[in-house]
Design a protein around this motif. Structure first.
Motif, PDB file in Angstrom:
ATOM      1  N   GLN A   1      -2.867   9.161   6.096  1.00 52.09           N
ATOM      2  CA  GLN A   1      -3.397   7.822   5.873  1.00 52.09           C
ATOM      3  C   GLN A   1      -2.421   6.738   6.346  1.00 52.09           C
ATOM      4  O   GLN A   1      -2.846   5.713   6.893  1.00 52.09           O
ATOM      5  N   ASN A   2      -1.121   6.949   6.141  1.00 58.25           N
ATOM      6  CA  ASN A   2      -0.192   5.901   6.566  1.00 58.25           C
ATOM      7  C   ASN A   2      -0.085   5.804   8.090  1.00 58.25           C
ATOM      8  O   ASN A   2       0.231   4.737   8.627  1.00 58.25           O
ATOM      9  N   ILE A   3      -0.379   6.903   8.801  1.00 59.78           N
ATOM     10  CA  ILE A   3      -0.399   6.860  10.269  1.00 59.78           C
ATOM     11  C   ILE A   3      -1.621   6.062  10.739  1.00 59.78           C
ATOM     12  O   ILE A   3      -1.519   5.236  11.660  1.00 59.78           O
TER      13      ILE A   3
ATOM     14  N   SER B   1      -8.962  12.775 -10.409  1.00 59.59           N
ATOM     15  CA  SER B   1      -9.715  12.720  -9.145  1.00 59.59           C
ATOM     16  C   SER B   1      -9.768  11.317  -8.544  1.00 59.59           C
ATOM     17  O   SER B   1     -10.321  11.127  -7.463  1.00 59.59           O
ATOM     18  N   VAL B   2      -9.197  10.341  -9.236  1.00 58.53           N
ATOM     19  CA  VAL B   2      -9.187   8.966  -8.727  1.00 58.53           C
ATOM     20  C   VAL B   2      -8.424   8.919  -7.404  1.00 58.53           C
ATOM     21  O   VAL B   2      -7.308   9.427  -7.301  1.00 58.53           O
ATOM     22  N   LYS B   3      -9.015   8.300  -6.367  1.00 53.83           N
ATOM     23  CA  LYS B   3      -8.404   8.289  -5.042  1.00 53.83           C
ATOM     24  C   LYS B   3      -7.779   6.942  -4.669  1.00 53.83           C
ATOM     25  O   LYS B   3      -6.933   6.878  -3.781  1.00 53.83           O
ATOM     26  N   ASN B   4      -8.230   5.870  -5.321  1.00 54.99           N
ATOM     27  CA  ASN B   4      -7.721   4.534  -5.000  1.00 54.99           C
ATOM     28  C   ASN B   4      -7.506   3.738  -6.275  1.00 54.99           C
ATOM     29  O   ASN B   4      -8.443   3.554  -7.051  1.00 54.99           O
ATOM     30  N   ILE B   5      -6.278   3.269  -6.488  1.00 55.39           N
ATOM     31  CA  ILE B   5      -5.953   2.483  -7.677  1.00 55.39           C
ATOM     32  C   ILE B   5      -5.251   1.199  -7.258  1.00 55.39           C
ATOM     33  O   ILE B   5      -4.395   1.208  -6.368  1.00 55.39           O
ATOM     34  N   ASN B   6      -5.626   0.116  -7.901  1.00 58.84           N
ATOM     35  CA  ASN B   6      -4.971  -1.169  -7.666  1.00 58.84           C
ATOM     36  C   ASN B   6      -4.319  -1.647  -8.955  1.00 58.84           C
ATOM     37  O   ASN B   6      -4.980  -1.783  -9.981  1.00 58.84           O
TER      38      ASN B   6
ATOM     39  N   GLU C   1      -1.980  11.363  -0.061  1.00 62.44           N
ATOM     40  CA  GLU C   1      -3.122  10.820   0.693  1.00 62.44           C
ATOM     41  C   GLU C   1      -4.040   9.942  -0.161  1.00 62.44           C
ATOM     42  O   GLU C   1      -5.093   9.517   0.295  1.00 62.44           O
ATOM     43  N   LYS C   2      -3.666   9.681  -1.394  1.00 61.02           N
ATOM     44  CA  LYS C   2      -4.377   8.706  -2.223  1.00 61.02           C
ATOM     45  C   LYS C   2      -3.649   7.375  -2.137  1.00 61.02           C
ATOM     46  O   LYS C   2      -2.432   7.341  -1.935  1.00 61.02           O
ATOM     47  N   LYS C   3      -4.391   6.272  -2.313  1.00 65.14           N
ATOM     48  CA  LYS C   3      -3.786   4.949  -2.158  1.00 65.14           C
ATOM     49  C   LYS C   3      -3.545   4.271  -3.492  1.00 65.14           C
ATOM     50  O   LYS C   3      -4.451   4.150  -4.316  1.00 65.14           O
ATOM     51  N   LEU C   4      -2.294   3.818  -3.677  1.00 65.29           N
ATOM     52  CA  LEU C   4      -1.933   2.999  -4.823  1.00 65.29           C
ATOM     53  C   LEU C   4      -1.594   1.618  -4.282  1.00 65.29           C
ATOM     54  O   LEU C   4      -0.616   1.444  -3.555  1.00 65.29           O
ATOM     55  N   LEU C   5      -2.417   0.648  -4.607  1.00 69.33           N
ATOM     56  CA  LEU C   5      -2.255  -0.713  -4.123  1.00 69.33           C
ATOM     57  C   LEU C   5      -1.589  -1.562  -5.198  1.00 69.33           C
ATOM     58  O   LEU C   5      -2.008  -1.542  -6.356  1.00 69.33           O
ATOM     59  N   LEU C   6      -0.544  -2.280  -4.816  1.00 66.99           N
ATOM     60  CA  LEU C   6       0.113  -3.231  -5.708  1.00 66.99           C
ATOM     61  C   LEU C   6      -0.158  -4.613  -5.134  1.00 66.99           C
ATOM     62  O   LEU C   6       0.267  -4.920  -4.018  1.00 66.99           O
ATOM     63  N   SER C   7      -0.873  -5.446  -5.889  1.00 69.65           N
ATOM     64  CA  SER C   7      -1.313  -6.712  -5.329  1.00 69.65           C
ATOM     65  C   SER C   7      -1.405  -7.801  -6.393  1.00 69.65           C
ATOM     66  O   SER C   7      -1.160  -7.559  -7.575  1.00 69.65           O
ATOM     67  N   LYS C   8      -1.784  -9.001  -5.949  1.00 66.82           N
ATOM     68  CA  LYS C   8      -1.848 -10.152  -6.857  1.00 66.82           C
ATOM     69  C   LYS C   8      -3.185 -10.272  -7.580  1.00 66.82           C
ATOM     70  O   LYS C   8      -3.289 -11.004  -8.558  1.00 66.82           O
TER      71      LYS C   8
ATOM     72  N   LYS D   1       0.863  -1.182   0.000  1.00 67.06           N
ATOM     73  CA  LYS D   1       0.000   0.000   0.000  1.00 67.06           C
ATOM     74  C   LYS D   1       0.898   1.230   0.000  1.00 67.06           C
ATOM     75  O   LYS D   1       1.643   1.460   0.953  1.00 67.06           O
ATOM     76  N   VAL D   2       0.826   1.991  -1.081  1.00 70.44           N
ATOM     77  CA  VAL D   2       1.668   3.169  -1.220  1.00 70.44           C
ATOM     78  C   VAL D   2       0.764   4.398  -1.255  1.00 70.44           C
ATOM     79  O   VAL D   2      -0.216   4.427  -2.009  1.00 70.44           O
TER      80      VAL D   2
END
Length: 203
Positions: free
Chosen positions: A188-190, A43-48, A8-15, A3-4
């Motif tokens: 967000q990371n806190i 405006s995208v706030k969460n990407i995987n 304050e937006k989240k970029l998820l790197l996953s399987k 989770k990066v």
């Protein structure tokens, strides 16, 4: 899974694909460049970004940045309160960049002592590593790894803020204060690392 946080937006790197706002199947480093562009300029706030070989995705991602490592602590006292600092108007946990030749553990303890003046903090367990991206004044993009440890303090409270580092306040917060005050005004990371610390302690 990684989770990066980027502004304050989240970029998820996953399987695999997740129920986030946008999911992109990994094909090459270009996929990661597209994801970064979307998270920074739309405006995208969460990407995987997902793919079977998560190690390859992570290695390709890291090559896009200069990496800086830091360490910090979630310091508990006998009342089960946690030590927070306030910097740039937001609640944060004490942490800072690792120095050359320093271990993660040594760095975490040193940073707590420097930023809060609290001495004789006891190192306990490693919790996790958080990741966030920022841009230096030079325009260079940085991927910052912060390694977090649970810690314990027992004794006279001598905590005070390191003013020269922009810290304006040091305060112990209980669970209800964290819920009502900290979560409303932190990063967000806190929130992520506090959740992981609470989960470890509840087991």
């Amino acid at each position: 899974m990684y989770k990066v946080f980027v502004n304050e937006k989240k970029l998820l790197l996953s399987k695999q694909s997740h129920g986030l706002e946008k999911n992109i199947s990994f094909e090459s480093s270009t996929t990661l460049e597209i994801a970064m562009d979307l998270v920074q300029n739309t405006s995208v706030k969460n990407i995987n970004v997902y793919g079977e070989n998560i190690d390859e995705i992570w290695d390709q991602f890291k090559k896009m940045f200069r990496i800086i490592e830091a360490a910090g602590g979630i310091v508990y006292n006998g009342k089960d309160e946690i030590l927070f600092i306030k910097r740039l108007g937001k609640w944060d946990l004490p942490k800072g960049k690792m120095e050359k030749g320093e271990s993660r553990e040594e760095s975490a303890i040193r940073e707590i002592e420097e930023e809060t003046s609290l001495m004789n903090v006891q190192l306990q367990d490693f919790v996790s590593t958080t990741y966030h991206i920022y841009t230096e004044r030079t325009g260079k993009k940085i991927l910052k790894f912060t390694h977090w440890f649970d810690m314990y303090f027992e004794g006279e409270n001598t905590a005070k803020p390191q003013i020269e580092e922009g810290i304006t306040e040091v305060a112990w917060k209980n669970e209800s204060q964290i819920e009502s005050e900290v979560y409303a005004n932190t990063f967000q990371n806190i929130k992520l690392i506090l959740g992981e610390s609470f989960e470890k302690k509840s087991k």
